[in-house]
Design a protein around this motif. Structure first.
Motif, mmCIF file in Angstrom:
data_model
loop_
_atom_site.group_PDB
_atom_site.id
_atom_site.type_symbol
_atom_site.label_atom_id
_atom_site.label_comp_id
_atom_site.label_asym_id
_atom_site.label_seq_id
_atom_site.Cartn_x
_atom_site.Cartn_y
_atom_site.Cartn_z
ATOM 1 N N TRP A 1 0.636 17.721 -10.833
ATOM 2 C CA TRP A 1 0.559 16.589 -11.756
ATOM 3 C C TRP A 1 0.293 15.283 -11.008
ATOM 4 O O TRP A 1 -0.410 14.399 -11.504
ATOM 5 N N ALA A 2 0.851 15.154 -9.797
ATOM 6 C CA ALA A 2 0.630 13.938 -9.022
ATOM 7 C C ALA A 2 -0.808 13.852 -8.529
ATOM 8 O O ALA A 2 -1.382 12.762 -8.446
ATOM 9 N N ALA A 3 -1.396 15.006 -8.208
ATOM 10 C CA ALA A 3 -2.792 15.017 -7.773
ATOM 11 C C ALA A 3 -3.705 14.563 -8.910
ATOM 12 O O ALA A 3 -4.646 13.782 -8.702
ATOM 13 N N ALA A 4 -3.429 15.040 -10.123
ATOM 14 C CA ALA A 4 -4.219 14.625 -11.284
ATOM 15 C C ALA A 4 -4.011 13.140 -11.572
ATOM 16 O O ALA A 4 -4.952 12.415 -11.909
ATOM 17 N N ALA A 5 -2.769 12.669 -11.418
ATOM 18 C CA ALA A 5 -2.473 11.254 -11.644
ATOM 19 C C ALA A 5 -3.183 10.381 -10.616
ATOM 20 O O ALA A 5 -3.708 9.307 -10.948
ATOM 21 N N TRP B 1 0.438 5.426 -13.455
ATOM 22 C CA TRP B 1 0.080 6.511 -14.378
ATOM 23 C C TRP B 1 1.375 7.083 -14.916
ATOM 24 O O TRP B 1 2.349 7.259 -14.170
ATOM 25 N N VAL B 2 1.413 7.358 -16.213
ATOM 26 C CA VAL B 2 2.646 7.863 -16.812
ATOM 27 C C VAL B 2 2.343 8.976 -17.794
ATOM 28 O O VAL B 2 1.312 8.964 -18.487
ATOM 29 N N SER B 3 3.218 9.973 -17.826
ATOM 30 C CA SER B 3 3.143 11.033 -18.835
ATOM 31 C C SER B 3 4.575 11.361 -19.259
ATOM 32 O O SER B 3 5.526 11.121 -18.502
ATOM 33 N N PHE B 4 4.711 11.890 -20.453
ATOM 34 C CA PHE B 4 6.063 12.239 -20.906
ATOM 35 C C PHE B 4 6.014 13.237 -22.047
ATOM 36 O O PHE B 4 4.992 13.404 -22.716
ATOM 37 N N GLU B 5 7.139 13.885 -22.238
ATOM 38 C CA GLU B 5 7.395 14.718 -23.412
ATOM 39 C C GLU B 5 8.865 14.531 -23.760
ATOM 40 O O GLU B 5 9.745 14.931 -22.992
ATOM 41 N N GLU C 1 2.830 12.381 -24.196
ATOM 42 C CA GLU C 1 1.702 11.683 -23.605
ATOM 43 C C GLU C 1 1.253 12.501 -22.390
ATOM 44 O O GLU C 1 1.990 12.612 -21.414
ATOM 45 N N PRO C 2 0.050 13.069 -22.428
ATOM 46 C CA PRO C 2 -0.409 13.896 -21.297
ATOM 47 C C PRO C 2 -0.705 13.102 -20.042
ATOM 48 O O PRO C 2 -0.709 13.661 -18.937
ATOM 49 N N GLY C 3 -0.933 11.806 -20.183
ATOM 50 C CA GLY C 3 -1.185 10.987 -19.002
ATOM 51 C C GLY C 3 -2.104 9.824 -19.316
ATOM 52 O O GLY C 3 -3.180 10.004 -19.870
ATOM 53 N N ARG C 4 -1.676 8.628 -18.968
ATOM 54 C CA ARG C 4 -2.525 7.444 -19.139
ATOM 55 C C ARG C 4 -2.205 6.452 -18.024
ATOM 56 O O ARG C 4 -1.120 6.466 -17.450
ATOM 57 N N THR C 5 -3.164 5.615 -17.732
ATOM 58 C CA THR C 5 -3.011 4.644 -16.656
ATOM 59 C C THR C 5 -2.650 3.268 -17.210
ATOM 60 O O THR C 5 -2.916 2.961 -18.370
ATOM 61 N N CYS C 6 -2.059 2.471 -16.355
ATOM 62 C CA CYS C 6 -1.706 1.086 -16.711
ATOM 63 C C CYS C 6 -1.878 0.243 -15.462
ATOM 64 O O CYS C 6 -1.439 0.622 -14.378
ATOM 65 N N ARG D 1 7.131 11.305 -16.198
ATOM 66 C CA ARG D 1 6.604 11.279 -14.848
ATOM 67 C C ARG D 1 5.835 9.979 -14.642
ATOM 68 O O ARG D 1 5.048 9.580 -15.500
ATOM 69 N N LEU D 2 6.069 9.351 -13.505
ATOM 70 C CA LEU D 2 5.422 8.090 -13.173
ATOM 71 C C LEU D 2 4.817 8.196 -11.781
ATOM 72 O O LEU D 2 5.483 8.611 -10.836
ATOM 73 N N TYR D 3 3.542 7.819 -11.674
ATOM 74 C CA TYR D 3 2.855 7.790 -10.384
ATOM 75 C C TYR D 3 2.325 6.375 -10.161
ATOM 76 O O TYR D 3 1.795 5.759 -11.086
ATOM 77 N N VAL D 4 2.475 5.878 -8.937
ATOM 78 C CA VAL D 4 2.020 4.537 -8.612
ATOM 79 C C VAL D 4 1.191 4.594 -7.332
ATOM 80 O O VAL D 4 1.527 5.327 -6.394
#
Length: 210
Positions: free
Chosen positions: A43-47, A84-88, A105-110, A183-186
């Motif tokens: 998931w982090a690689a995709a983010a 990047w954040v995703s959640f369920e 949320e499958p994943g979106r950037t901010c 999940r949060l990726y920065v």
């Protein structure tokens, strides 16, 4: 505060040892629901790829506001940091916990939110810190961190969760029951203000695995 961050090592150590982050690795900082540490979870690689695409768009995008001189003295430009954040999660009101609503949320950037800096008091949920920043060889000024990507991403998430229950946005997180994972990726390790924002988010939603 007269310091801006804890550095790569101590930021990662704080996130791990405080229990806020289950995964820390790569060029950015990843916060996820899985136990243990992983250098490059899928998931982090995709983010990271999504953030790279968004960052490339931001760099090429013209801006109406010229960059301040103080930004040239910083090692990292906040305009180029992407979260990047995703959640369920399942959301319900405390009054009716049996009526749960699933949000995903499958994943979106901010990215950087200058509108949050212009309206720093827009939300009292996740309060940023004001730190000192060098604006010249002998000039130290205040650095507004309310528009950082991490805070923008978590504010958007928190607002969407609270608004999911009718009338919920005006009652605060204490009137809600939220469970699930986020999940949060920065793309850069969080500053001291964003570490505080992440901590506040975890306290507001203790039923959510970060």
């Amino acid at each position: 505060l007269d310091f801006e961050h804890l550095g790569v090592h101590f930021t990662a150590r704080l996130l791990r040892e405080s229990g806020l982050a289950a995964e820390v690795g790569g060029d950015g900082v990843a916060i996820g629901g899985a136990s243990g540490l992983s250098a490059a979870p899928p998931w982090a690689a995709a983010a990271a790829q999504a953030c790279a695409d968004e960052r490339a768009r931001i760099v090429q995008e013209p801006t109406e506001q010229p960059q301040k001189l103080s930004r040239q003295l910083d090692k990292v430009n906040k305009r180029e940091i992407v979260a990047w954040v995703s959640f369920e999660v399942w959301v319900a009101s405390v009054a009716s916990p049996q009526q749960r609503q699933r949000l995903a949320e499958p994943g979106r950037t901010c990215s950087w939110r200058p509108d949050f800096e212009e309206q720093a008091g827009r939300s009292s949920l996740l309060r940023p810190l004001m730190t000192k920043s060098r604006q010249g060889a002998t000039l130290i000024g205040e650095h507004d961190r309310s528009g950082h990507a991490e805070r923008g991403a978590l504010l958007e998430v928190a607002d969407s969760w609270l608004a999911a229950v009718p009338g919920g946005s005006g009652r605060g997180a204490s009137a809600h029951e939220v469970s699930g994972s986020l999940r949060l990726y920065v793309t850069h390790f969080p500053c001291i203000s964003c570490i505080g924002v992440i901590s506040q988010f975890a306290c507001l939603f203790p039923g959510v695995s970060l």
